[in-house]
Scaffold this active site. Structure first.
Site, mmCIF file in Angstrom:
data_model
loop_
_atom_site.group_PDB
_atom_site.id
_atom_site.type_symbol
_atom_site.label_atom_id
_atom_site.label_comp_id
_atom_site.label_asym_id
_atom_site.label_seq_id
_atom_site.Cartn_x
_atom_site.Cartn_y
_atom_site.Cartn_z
ATOM 1 N N HIS A 290 11.447 79.200 15.122
ATOM 2 C CA HIS A 290 10.743 80.143 15.780
ATOM 3 C C HIS A 290 11.238 80.849 16.875
ATOM 4 O O HIS A 290 12.259 80.559 17.422
ATOM 5 C CB HIS A 290 9.161 79.612 16.718
ATOM 6 C CG HIS A 290 8.524 78.924 15.671
ATOM 7 N ND1 HIS A 290 7.844 77.745 15.951
ATOM 8 C CD2 HIS A 290 8.059 78.924 14.305
ATOM 9 C CE1 HIS A 290 7.073 77.304 15.144
ATOM 10 N NE2 HIS A 290 7.166 78.188 14.213
ATOM 11 N N ASP B 237 4.746 78.292 8.931
ATOM 12 C CA ASP B 237 6.275 77.937 8.685
ATOM 13 C C ASP B 237 6.850 77.984 7.272
ATOM 14 O O ASP B 237 7.977 78.331 7.213
ATOM 15 C CB ASP B 237 6.428 76.574 9.524
ATOM 16 C CG ASP B 237 6.173 76.846 11.220
ATOM 17 O OD1 ASP B 237 6.305 77.921 11.526
ATOM 18 O OD2 ASP B 237 6.342 75.805 12.001
#
Length: 180
Positions: free
Chosen positions: A62, A168
């Site tokens: 991230h 993700d």
């Protein structure tokens, strides 16, 4: 605190300088002046915590972009993780390089992730807790991510990934800009 440079420009390992006696110990975990001496942005806008039930849990990779770029000071306060800083700053001398550092409740180590770098971690034990101090406000529209297993990066995680969020898993492949 003891600051150790890493292979990624601006990413620092931060170890505690503990004072111990028969009661236990004490250590400073954050100091505006010491961080500034190492060129680390010291504005703390938010503090966050994540907890993970299972060994093999992956969180990342991230980052946030303008107008909400954020640096992160990451510390594992329960269990053990391997934390990763991936340099995605195209103007950086270490663009495309990464650093993986074991953070644990036992070693009390922290990792500073500079703004615009990708960040993620893999849990090495069950029941982990991770604390983050971040320099910017979480802004969903500025959030970006790459998969932890995107072949463009060649990240070598020290264990099997068994739990990962759908979000993700579905980050796109790197956009084609040369990494290596």
């Amino acid at each position: 605190m003891i600051f150790t440079e890493t292979a990624v420009d601006g990413c620092w390992i931060i170890d505690l300088k503990a004072f111990e006696d028969e009661r236990g110990g004490f250590a400073r975990t954050f100091c505006v002046e010491e961080f500034a001496q190492h060129g680390i942005e010291t504005n703390v806008a938010q503090a966050n915590m994540s907890w993970n039930a299972k060994k093999g849990t992956m969180r990342g990779m991230h980052r946030q972009i303008e107008p909400a770029a954020e640096g992160k000071l990451v510390r594992c306060v329960r269990g053990t993780i391997v934390d990763c800083c991936l340099d995605l700053r195209e103007d950086s001398p270490t663009f495309g390089q990464n650093v993986m550092v074991e953070l644990s409740a036992d070693n009390r180590r922290a990792l500073w992730i500079p703004p615009y770098c990708g960040h993620g971690y893999l849990t090495k034990t069950d029941d982990t807790e991770v604390m983050y101090q971040v320099s910017g406000m979480y802004t969903p529209g500025a959030e970006r991510g790459q998969r932890y297993d995107d072949p463009a990066f060649g990240l070598e995680w020290p264990g099997e990934v068994t739990v990962v969020s759908e979000k993700d898993q579905n980050w796109p492949d790197w956009d084609g800009k040369k990494i290596r």
